[in-house]
Design an enzyme around this catalytic site. Structure first.
Site, PDB file in Angstrom:
ATOM      1  CG  ASP A  31      -2.045   0.998   1.115  1.00  0.00           C
ATOM      2  OD1 ASP A  31      -3.196   0.573   0.935  1.00  0.00           O
ATOM      3  OD2 ASP A  31      -1.766   2.215   1.184  1.00  0.00           O
ATOM      4  CB  ILE A  32       0.774   4.292  -2.134  1.00  0.00           C
ATOM      5  CG1 ILE A  32       1.836   5.232  -2.648  1.00  0.00           C
ATOM      6  CG2 ILE A  32      -0.520   5.040  -1.810  1.00  0.00           C
ATOM      7  CD1 ILE A  32       1.506   5.862  -3.997  1.00  0.00           C
ATOM      8  CB  SER A  95     -10.309   5.827  -1.250  1.00  0.00           C
ATOM      9  OG  SER A  95      -9.203   4.962  -1.131  1.00  0.00           O
ATOM     10  CG  HIS A 100      -8.951  -2.871  -2.538  1.00  0.00           C
ATOM     11  ND1 HIS A 100      -9.872  -2.079  -3.195  1.00  0.00           N
ATOM     12  CD2 HIS A 100      -8.629  -2.192  -1.407  1.00  0.00           C
ATOM     13  CE1 HIS A 100     -10.082  -0.969  -2.503  1.00  0.00           C
ATOM     14  NE2 HIS A 100      -9.351  -1.013  -1.405  1.00  0.00           N
TER      15      HIS A 100
HETATM   16  P1  DGP Z   1      -9.535   1.803   0.132  1.00  0.00           P
HETATM   17  O1  DGP Z   1      -9.509   3.133   0.815  1.00  0.00           O
HETATM   18  O2  DGP Z   1     -10.042   0.700   1.043  1.00  0.00           O
HETATM   19  O3  DGP Z   1     -10.246   1.863  -1.193  1.00  0.00           O
HETATM   20  O4  DGP Z   1      -8.031   1.428  -0.140  1.00  0.00           O
HETATM   21  C1  DGP Z   1      -7.304   1.911  -1.217  1.00  0.00           C
HETATM   22  C2  DGP Z   1      -5.851   1.788  -0.832  1.00  0.00           C
HETATM   23  O5  DGP Z   1      -5.097   1.861  -2.014  1.00  0.00           O
HETATM   24  C3  DGP Z   1      -5.345   2.882   0.089  1.00  0.00           C
HETATM   25  O6  DGP Z   1      -4.923   2.295   1.319  1.00  0.00           O
HETATM   26  C4  DGP Z   1      -4.172   3.494  -0.631  1.00  0.00           C
HETATM   27  C5  DGP Z   1      -3.878   2.509  -1.742  1.00  0.00           C
HETATM   28  N1  DGP Z   1      -3.462   3.140  -2.972  1.00  0.00           N
HETATM   29  C6  DGP Z   1      -4.124   4.113  -3.650  1.00  0.00           C
HETATM   30  N2  DGP Z   1      -3.446   4.459  -4.751  1.00  0.00           N
HETATM   31  C7  DGP Z   1      -2.338   3.668  -4.770  1.00  0.00           C
HETATM   32  C8  DGP Z   1      -1.241   3.568  -5.677  1.00  0.00           C
HETATM   33  O7  DGP Z   1      -1.125   4.251  -6.691  1.00  0.00           O
HETATM   34  N3  DGP Z   1      -0.278   2.667  -5.362  1.00  0.00           N
HETATM   35  C9  DGP Z   1      -0.364   1.885  -4.239  1.00  0.00           C
HETATM   36  N4  DGP Z   1       0.643   1.036  -4.015  1.00  0.00           N
HETATM   37  N5  DGP Z   1      -1.383   1.948  -3.377  1.00  0.00           N
HETATM   38  C10 DGP Z   1      -2.350   2.842  -3.643  1.00  0.00           C
END
Ligand code: DGP
Length: 114
Positions: A31-32, A95, A100
């Site tokens: 996660d980023i 978000s 996922h």
């Molecule tokens: P949610 O809020 O449950 O939809 O989780 C989305 C997650 O995705 C959040 O924890 C941040 C992660 N995320 C969003 N954009 C990116 C990205 O470009 N790269 C990565 N590695 N994670 C991302």
């Protein structure tokens, strides 16, 4: 493939990510914006906006759980424990509109969640 979906772009390697697991059906990457020392996002390669798009008999959710258990072992979380979370919809805190799971571990996680 949804052209506007950030996770579809990660799956297609149009955007970079740190991949921890990949097979023909799924991808797991860091996660980023990690909320715990270990925070992995586990996604199906097929685009589902959310859990409501998964049909009965579709094994994808079970497959993602199997990957989560494998990663929990690989990341040495199986002794201390971990949390597997799916945020769904606005109140659920989703978000990114691509199905996922979050695999979280490496610290004691509070309950109830915020
Ligand atoms: P949610 O809020 O449950 O939809 O989780 C989305 C997650 O995705 C959040 O924890 C941040 C992660 N995320 C969003 N954009 C990116 C990205 O470009 N790269 C990565 N590695 N994670 C991302």
């Amino acid at each position: 493939m949804d052209e506007n979906c950030i996770f579809c772009k990660i799956i297609n390697k149009e955007l970079p990510s740190t991949v921890l697991f990949e097979d023909s059906e799924a991808l797991a990457f860091k996660d980023i914006n990690p909320q715990a020392p270990a925070h992995v996002v586990i996604v199906p390669k097929k685009h589902y906006s959310d859990l409501f798009e998964v049909a009965e008999g579709d094994g994808i959710v079970a497959h993602l759980h199997f990957i989560a258990a494998k990663l929990a072992r690989d990341l040495a979380l199986s002794d201390t424990g971990f949390r597997l979370v799916m945020n769904c919809g606005e109140d659920g805190g989703q978000s990114v509109g691509h199905l996922h799971f979050h695999l979280l571990g490496g610290r004691s996680l509070g309950w109830p969640p915020g």
